[in-house]
Design a protein around this motif. Structure first.
Motif, PDB file in Angstrom:
ATOM      1  N   LEU B  85      16.947   2.437  -4.237  1.00 45.06           N
ATOM      2  CA  LEU B  85      15.517   2.498  -3.949  1.00 45.06           C
ATOM      3  C   LEU B  85      15.115   1.637  -2.760  1.00 45.06           C
ATOM      4  CD1 LEU B  85      14.016   2.428  -7.550  1.00 45.06           C
ATOM      5  CD2 LEU B  85      14.233   4.373  -6.012  1.00 45.06           C
ATOM      6  N   ALA B  86      15.844   0.547  -2.569  1.00 42.19           N
ATOM      7  CA  ALA B  86      15.464  -0.395  -1.515  1.00 42.19           C
ATOM      8  C   ALA B  86      15.545   0.239  -0.130  1.00 42.19           C
ATOM      9  CB  ALA B  86      16.360  -1.627  -1.570  1.00 42.19           C
ATOM     10  N   LEU B  87      16.240   1.370  -0.035  1.00 33.53           N
ATOM     11  CA  LEU B  87      16.369   1.995   1.277  1.00 33.53           C
ATOM     12  C   LEU B  87      15.147   2.839   1.631  1.00 33.53           C
ATOM     13  CD1 LEU B  87      20.105   3.028   1.054  1.00 33.53           C
ATOM     14  CD2 LEU B  87      19.107   1.077   2.227  1.00 33.53           C
ATOM     15  N   ILE B  88      14.338   3.169   0.612  1.00 32.81           N
ATOM     16  CA  ILE B  88      13.178   4.039   0.850  1.00 32.81           C
ATOM     17  C   ILE B  88      12.245   3.487   1.929  1.00 32.81           C
ATOM     18  CG2 ILE B  88      11.097   5.031  -0.186  1.00 32.81           C
ATOM     19  CD1 ILE B  88      12.625   5.334  -2.754  1.00 32.81           C
ATOM     20  N   PRO B  89      11.882   2.194   1.855  1.00 32.16           N
ATOM     21  CA  PRO B  89      10.924   1.694   2.844  1.00 32.16           C
ATOM     22  C   PRO B  89      11.420   1.844   4.272  1.00 32.16           C
ATOM     23  CG  PRO B  89      11.324   0.065   1.156  1.00 32.16           C
ATOM     24  CD  PRO B  89      12.288   1.164   0.920  1.00 32.16           C
ATOM     25  N   LEU B  90      12.730   1.951   4.448  1.00 35.14           N
ATOM     26  CA  LEU B  90      13.249   2.110   5.798  1.00 35.14           C
ATOM     27  C   LEU B  90      12.813   3.448   6.381  1.00 35.14           C
ATOM     28  CD1 LEU B  90      16.848   0.671   5.359  1.00 35.14           C
ATOM     29  CD2 LEU B  90      14.882  -0.427   6.379  1.00 35.14           C
ATOM     30  N   ILE B  91      12.485   4.392   5.504  1.00 36.84           N
ATOM     31  CA  ILE B  91      12.023   5.697   5.983  1.00 36.84           C
ATOM     32  C   ILE B  91      10.535   5.649   6.333  1.00 36.84           C
ATOM     33  CG2 ILE B  91      11.779   8.140   5.376  1.00 36.84           C
ATOM     34  CD1 ILE B  91      14.078   7.883   3.528  1.00 36.84           C
ATOM     35  N   ILE B  92       9.773   4.821   5.589  1.00 35.05           N
ATOM     36  CA  ILE B  92       8.325   4.801   5.797  1.00 35.05           C
ATOM     37  C   ILE B  92       7.987   4.196   7.157  1.00 35.05           C
ATOM     38  CG2 ILE B  92       6.116   3.952   4.923  1.00 35.05           C
ATOM     39  CD1 ILE B  92       7.306   3.875   2.170  1.00 35.05           C
ATOM     40  N   PRO B  93       7.300   4.956   7.998  1.00 39.59           N
ATOM     41  CA  PRO B  93       6.955   4.450   9.330  1.00 39.59           C
ATOM     42  C   PRO B  93       6.049   3.224   9.255  1.00 39.59           C
ATOM     43  CG  PRO B  93       6.624   6.816   9.193  1.00 39.59           C
ATOM     44  CD  PRO B  93       6.883   6.341   7.811  1.00 39.59           C
ATOM     45  N   GLY B  94       6.209   2.344  10.222  1.00 36.81           N
ATOM     46  CA  GLY B  94       5.447   1.106  10.251  1.00 36.81           C
ATOM     47  C   GLY B  94       3.942   1.341  10.235  1.00 36.81           C
ATOM     48  N   ILE B  95       3.513   2.385  10.915  1.00 35.11           N
ATOM     49  CA  ILE B  95       2.076   2.622  10.992  1.00 35.11           C
ATOM     50  C   ILE B  95       1.504   2.939   9.607  1.00 35.11           C
ATOM     51  CG2 ILE B  95       2.526   4.994  11.775  1.00 35.11           C
ATOM     52  CD1 ILE B  95      -0.430   3.990  13.211  1.00 35.11           C
ATOM     53  N   LEU B  96       2.257   3.729   8.830  1.00 33.62           N
ATOM     54  CA  LEU B  96       1.768   4.081   7.490  1.00 33.62           C
ATOM     55  C   LEU B  96       1.748   2.857   6.597  1.00 33.62           C
ATOM     56  CD1 LEU B  96       3.497   7.494   6.839  1.00 33.62           C
ATOM     57  CD2 LEU B  96       1.448   6.926   8.118  1.00 33.62           C
ATOM     58  N   TYR B  97       2.776   2.042   6.756  1.00 36.92           N
ATOM     59  CA  TYR B  97       2.868   0.847   5.947  1.00 36.92           C
ATOM     60  C   TYR B  97       1.688  -0.078   6.238  1.00 36.92           C
ATOM     61  CZ  TYR B  97       5.587  -2.169   2.977  1.00 36.92           C
ATOM     62  OH  TYR B  97       6.013  -2.905   1.917  1.00 36.92           O
ATOM     63  N   THR B  98       1.399  -0.226   7.516  1.00 41.14           N
ATOM     64  CA  THR B  98       0.287  -1.073   7.934  1.00 41.14           C
ATOM     65  C   THR B  98      -1.033  -0.536   7.377  1.00 41.14           C
ATOM     66  OG1 THR B  98       1.515  -1.343   9.981  1.00 41.14           O
ATOM     67  CG2 THR B  98      -0.720  -2.200   9.943  1.00 41.14           C
ATOM     68  N   ILE B  99      -1.240   0.764   7.524  1.00 39.41           N
ATOM     69  CA  ILE B  99      -2.479   1.371   7.051  1.00 39.41           C
ATOM     70  C   ILE B  99      -2.646   1.179   5.554  1.00 39.41           C
ATOM     71  CG2 ILE B  99      -3.518   3.618   6.606  1.00 39.41           C
ATOM     72  CD1 ILE B  99      -2.586   4.471   9.373  1.00 39.41           C
ATOM     73  N   SER B 100      -1.572   1.408   4.805  1.00 40.52           N
ATOM     74  CA  SER B 100      -1.717   1.310   3.358  1.00 40.52           C
ATOM     75  C   SER B 100      -2.021  -0.116   2.925  1.00 40.52           C
ATOM     76  CB  SER B 100      -0.486   1.861   2.652  1.00 40.52           C
ATOM     77  OG  SER B 100       0.651   1.216   3.122  1.00 40.52           O
ATOM     78  N   TRP B 101      -1.478  -1.088   3.625  1.00 40.42           N
ATOM     79  CA  TRP B 101      -1.799  -2.471   3.253  1.00 40.42           C
ATOM     80  C   TRP B 101      -3.219  -2.858   3.659  1.00 40.42           C
ATOM     81  CZ3 TRP B 101      -0.288  -5.534  -0.348  1.00 40.42           C
ATOM     82  CH2 TRP B 101       0.978  -5.353  -0.908  1.00 40.42           C
ATOM     83  N   ILE B 102      -3.721  -2.255   4.718  1.00 38.85           N
ATOM     84  CA  ILE B 102      -5.136  -2.501   5.038  1.00 38.85           C
ATOM     85  C   ILE B 102      -5.999  -1.951   3.910  1.00 38.85           C
ATOM     86  CG2 ILE B 102      -7.027  -1.955   6.620  1.00 38.85           C
ATOM     87  CD1 ILE B 102      -4.989  -1.901   8.872  1.00 38.85           C
ATOM     88  N   LEU B 103      -5.640  -0.772   3.438  1.00 39.26           N
ATOM     89  CA  LEU B 103      -6.388  -0.171   2.335  1.00 39.26           C
ATOM     90  C   LEU B 103      -6.301  -1.020   1.067  1.00 39.26           C
ATOM     91  CD1 LEU B 103      -5.401   3.590   2.797  1.00 39.26           C
ATOM     92  CD2 LEU B 103      -7.606   2.528   3.318  1.00 39.26           C
ATOM     93  N   LEU B 104      -5.247  -1.805   0.936  1.00 42.50           N
ATOM     94  CA  LEU B 104      -5.085  -2.630  -0.264  1.00 42.50           C
ATOM     95  C   LEU B 104      -5.741  -3.994  -0.120  1.00 42.50           C
ATOM     96  CD1 LEU B 104      -1.349  -1.875  -1.129  1.00 42.50           C
ATOM     97  CD2 LEU B 104      -3.309  -1.367  -2.584  1.00 42.50           C
ATOM     98  N   LEU B 105      -5.667  -4.589   1.064  1.00 43.10           N
ATOM     99  CA  LEU B 105      -6.043  -5.998   1.200  1.00 43.10           C
ATOM    100  C   LEU B 105      -7.173  -6.284   2.184  1.00 43.10           C
ATOM    101  CD1 LEU B 105      -2.711  -8.030   1.072  1.00 43.10           C
ATOM    102  CD2 LEU B 105      -4.433  -7.757  -0.697  1.00 43.10           C
ATOM    103  N   SER B 106      -7.799  -5.233   2.713  1.00 44.04           N
ATOM    104  CA  SER B 106      -8.908  -5.503   3.612  1.00 44.04           C
ATOM    105  C   SER B 106     -10.043  -6.159   2.818  1.00 44.04           C
ATOM    106  CB  SER B 106      -9.371  -4.187   4.236  1.00 44.04           C
ATOM    107  OG  SER B 106     -10.771  -4.194   4.385  1.00 44.04           O
ATOM    108  N   PRO B 107     -10.735  -7.128   3.418  1.00 46.13           N
ATOM    109  CA  PRO B 107     -11.801  -7.799   2.667  1.00 46.13           C
ATOM    110  C   PRO B 107     -12.911  -6.830   2.252  1.00 46.13           C
ATOM    111  CG  PRO B 107     -11.634  -8.659   4.923  1.00 46.13           C
ATOM    112  CD  PRO B 107     -10.543  -7.668   4.746  1.00 46.13           C
TER     113      PRO B 107
END
Lengths: 383, 549
Positions: B85-107
């Motif tokens: 499973l740990a290899l999955i994030p290597l597929i996820i593009p950085g832009i998507l990862y960034t966007i999803s964390w903004i959706l999670l942690l934006s004030p």
């Protein structure tokens, strides 16, 4: 059939240093002969084989295969390996893992400039596989073969074009001892049957002695002695040859001036005077080594110090090896290795008499000694 | 090779020294550098870049290494599952990862913030992702699987006898870990550290999307800003690029020196060992939980928030009573968009194209560098390695300079994207191909030569088939990384040559959260399908290499 003349091969190391892998090597192999290059690792034997194959080029010297000059450093001539028409078995076998057994053997025919029909290829491959007793394995993926089978496959591939000469680079070294002995015999039989001129490279002295017409012992890029197996074993010319082939004892001494009887001369050693044949080129008063094999030394309980070549010693170590007793006998300050009959019931610390028969003592000049001793003989030969 | 790697850098250096704008015939000055680095704010730029890269590197290193140890050397539950499973994030593009964390942690809109506020009746949201900490959190988390993979290899290939010897000498597990295991892993740790530092330094998505909102500027985002000015300040961008290039060059040089020194004491051999597994007793339930939580943060939450957002016509916080409002409207919208189809086909063509070109070209180069004894081999090696020192955005700036000045009409077309991907990923191809080339025993090719085959025949019939597993693996990898490439594409695209990652970036800028999320989910699915298809193809056409020699 093969003539090698004054080959020099120098490798440049990573730090700019030069390694003389071959330092003026010459020899010739008559047609149909089994010629062995024997030596420790790093002596240049594999390099020599690769030069003959055309995988490397020398800085000096020439090689003839048959009447063809295949390589000459002076004339800047080198026929590439793929045009020399030779068969070669590599140490790793170099079986192509992406091909089946059949495809491996068929490859030399498929890439050949001479076109072979499909049926002709099949016939020749089957033939080659039958020769090495691999018939029936045609469709097996090559990596699934055992070590011994891979070795035979490599041989079949080398023979399929029916080359004039066969080069073998330590082909048995990756196999276990029993299989090695069996394949040694098979290989020799096959070579005799095909009459193919063969150069064999090995570091295993037993293989060399058992298989060859001629053995060339190599050390540090040079051939130090060349001859029939018996000659190499019984009359080593140098300390290196005596030490590398078989186990031996070295007793340092000095030839006594003027003393001769029945053609034998006398050598003063620490143990006493040893009477034996000394080569004519060794002068009286010269420093020498006497080499005598452990199995040639005779022992008895009756101490008889007066007899010629008899010495008194004390048994220090004995190891029961089934076929013989491997013993260390202390004579003076030296431990001499002696193989005794296994049934002999003798205790450590017992006094005994050892006899070094003059006919088995080989006298070697002690000046240009090349240090080599293989682990097994190290214990015995305290020179 | 020279053309691909050296020409853009030459143009970059020239561009950074030019006065006036792009096509002016002005002389050369240091003006751009004065402007760029004379500004006192540039000092904070440097500091920010270093803190960000350093923090990312440390964070990912700590997480990745501890997890690698847990998985590889203890009896923590789920560990074999985790490795896959740990290899999955290597597929996820950085832009998507960034966007999803903004959706999670934006004030303002962050889901996790909202939950914590509601749960503990907080006055204000506890986390602000638009901060240095937030940047490090996202980038570090995204890089941690890479550290994990590198360290797993290191822990696995350690000779267990080295640790067992310490155990029989009476050492405790703790002191074995400290005195033996970590020491043996030190070379791998150090090289992972440098790689992560450089990755942090050249990362673009997080600085652009998170950093700019929080007014934290690093080199990459500053370069981008310079090009976004009107008119674009190409000279300034080039000057900043040179600065970034020098830092990352220093890092890479350090890395290669480290690697070559490590080879000298080979504590880690290529042999497959059965490593010593530590029995954690009841602690293993704790470590198992840690694995699950990590995975949740790494993949679970980001992916779930993307799916949720994509299913909401109007952006809202996830809750049960809104389930009825869910619809596929966003997907419909995105699918009907003309740009979507253009972007997907452009991405597919450019990524597959560049992967194919890179793998074939580097196979030939690797053959020359590994197998031949020609003198130029070291130079070829160095040149092919050069692009690895070039951050994506710097390559983008360099290529702008090359193709706006030279009369080759590919600027604004998909060809320039293809070219930039080929240049960027060439070093990876070389690495993979050289590694498998080295493993091909020389005697396999010599045997072909002895059998009468010519050099060309040997290359096609022996070498290429033997390289196949590496070729396929490298192909898949390059397809993935070029598919998600953003930092150089963003400087080189036009409306005709738009690719998926750019489209997402663009729409995010326009505030279309739902549509972006839908597009993201589609992109992930597309990549997963691509990867599994390629893997399947690999096993079908690949070969089993069990060279016993």
């Amino acid at each position: 059939m093969i003539n090698v003349d004054s080959l020099v091969k120098i490798f440049r190391g990573s730090h700019g240093d030069q390694v003389h892998a071959l330092d003026g090597v010459s020899f010739s192999v008559p047609e149909g002969q089994f010629f062995t290059l024997l030596g420790p690792s790093g002596c240049g034997k594999t390099t020599l084989l690769r030069l003959i194959a055309g995988l490397e080029n020398p800085q000096a010297g020439e090689i003839y295969i048959g009447r063809t000059l295949v390589c000459s450093a002076d004339k800047k001539l080198s026929i590439p390996a793929n045009e020399r028409n030779i068969g070669m078995v590599f140490q790793s076998y170099a079986i192509w893992p992406h091909m089946s057994v059949f495809e491996n053997v068929a490859f030399p025919l498929k890439v050949s400039k001479q076109r072979y029909g499909r049926n002709e290829i099949r016939r020749r491959v089957d033939n080659a596989l039958t020769t090495v007793r691999l018939d029936g394995f045609q469709d097996r993926p090559a990596p699934l073969l055992s070590g011994g089978q891979q070795q035979r496959l490599a041989l079949a591939r080398a023979l399929v074009r029916e080359p004039k000469i066969l080069l073998l680079d330590e082909p048995l070294s990756n196999l276990d001892a029993k299989l090695r002995e069996q394949l040694r015999i098979e290989l020799r039989q096959l070579q005799r049957q095909l009459g193919i001129t063969t150069i064999y490279v090995t570091h295993d002295q037993a293989e060399a002695l058992a298989m060859s017409n001629t053995v060339a012992v190599m050390s540090q890029g040079k051939i130090v002695q060349q001859g029939a197996p018996r000659e190499i074993y019984e009359q080593p010319l140098t300390q290196f040859t005596a030490d590398f082939i078989g186990s031996t004892n070295f007793l340092p001494g000095k030839v006594i001036t003027g003393f001769r009887s029945n053609g034998d001369r006398s050598v003063q050693t620490e143990q006493g005077i040893i009477s034996c044949q000394v080569p004519d080129e060794i002068e009286d008063g010269e420093q020498v080594l006497i080499s005598i094999r452990p199995q040639h030394i005779l022992t008895s309980r009756e101490v008889n110090p007066a007899a010629v070549n008899h010495f008194t010693g004390i048994l220090r170590e004995d190891a029961y090896l089934g076929e013989y007793l491997d013993c260390q006998v202390e004579v003076g300050t030296t431990l001499i290795r002696v193989f005794m009959p296994p049934h002999l019931n003798i205790q450590r610390g017992e006094m005994l008499s050892i006899h070094l028969p003059g006919s088995f003592c080989t006298v070697i000049p002690h000046n240009n000694h090349q240090e080599y001793s293989h682990p097994a003989s190290k214990i015995g030969s305290l020179t | 090779m020279l053309y691909l790697a050296a020409v853009p850098l030459g143009m970059l250096a020239w561009g950074s020294l030019k006065t006036g704008s792009l096509l002016d015939t002005g002389g050369l000055t240091l003006n751009n550098f004065k402007l760029a680095y004379g500004d006192p704010r540039s000092y904070s730029l440097l500091v920010n870049s270093l803190i960000y890269a350093g923090g990312t590197c440390l964070f990912s290193l700590v997480i990745g290494t501890s997890l690698a140890f847990l998985v590889e050397r203890t009896n923590t539950p789920f560990r074999s599952l985790f490795t896959a499973l740990a290899l999955i994030p290597l597929i996820i593009p950085g832009i998507l990862y960034t966007i999803s964390w903004i959706l999670l942690l934006s004030p303002r809109i962050g889901f996790l913030n909202r939950i914590l506020v509601n749960l503990f009746n907080l006055q204000s949201p506890p986390f602000n992702i638009f901060s240095m900490g937030g940047m490090i959190w996202v980038e570090g988390l995204h890089l941690s699987p890479l550290v994990f993979v590198l360290m797993v290899v290191s822990f696995r290939s350690m000779d267990p006898a080295l640790e067992e010897a310490a155990l029989t000498s009476g050492a405790s597990y703790a002191s074995i870990f400290r005195r033996i295991t970590l020491r043996l892993a030190a070379p791998a740790l150090a090289s992972s550290m440098l790689i992560m530092f450089i990755r942090g330094l050249e990362s673009f998505e997080v600085p652009a999307l998170i950093g700019m909102r929080g007014d934290i500027r690093v080199f990459t985002s500053r370069i981008w800003l310079a090009l976004r000015e009107f008119p674009p300040n190409y000279g300034m961008a080039a000057a900043f690029s040179v600065g970034l290039l020098l830092i990352s060059l220093a890092g890479i040089l350090l890395y290669t020196r480290l690697i070559s020194r490590n080879r000298q004491f080979a504590t880690v051999t290529g042999k497959g060992f059965r490593p010593h597994i530590i029995d954690l007793g009841n602690w293993r339930f704790l470590t198992g939980t840690i694995l699950i939580i990590y995975f949740l943060f790494l993949v679970g939450l980001p992916f779930l928030i993307l799916i949720w957002t994509s299913l909401n016509p109007i952006y809202s916080f996830p809750s049960i009573d809104k389930l009825t409002l869910l619809s596929l409207d966003n997907y419909r919208f995105v699918l009907n968009m003309h740009r979507t189809r253009t972007a997907f086909s452009n991405s597919l063509i450019s990524s597959v194209g560049s992967a194919a070109v890179v793998m074939l070209l580097t196979a030939i180069i690797a053959w020359v560098t590994v197998k031949s004894r020609s003198k130029g081999k070291a130079a070829v090696d160095a040149i092919t390695f050069l692009p690895i020192t070039i951050p994506g955005i710097v390559l983008g700036v360099s290529l702008i300079w090359v193709y706006l000045v030279l009369p080759i009409p590919i600027y604004g077309t998909i060809w320039i994207l293809l070219l930039s991907y080929i240049t960027r990923y060439m070093p990876y191809g070389i690495r993979i191909n050289s590694a498998s080339m080295v493993q091909i025993h020389n005697e396999l090719e010599e045997a072909a030569s002895i059998s009468g085959s010519s050099r060309l025949q040997t290359f096609w019939r022996i070498t290429i088939p033997l390289l196949k597993p590496g070729l396929i693996g490298g192909f898949i990898y390059i397809v993935i990384v070029s598919f998600r490439e953003l930092s150089s594409s963003i400087l080189l695209y036009s409306s005709k040559s738009i690719v998926v990652s750019i489209l997402i970036f663009d729409m995010w800028d326009g505030g279309q959260f739902g549509e972006v999320a839908a597009l993201s989910v589609m992109m992930i699915l597309f990549l997963v399908i691509l990867v599994s298809a390629a893997t399947r193809a690999g096993t079908l056409f690949g070969i089993r290499v069990e060279n016993k020699s």
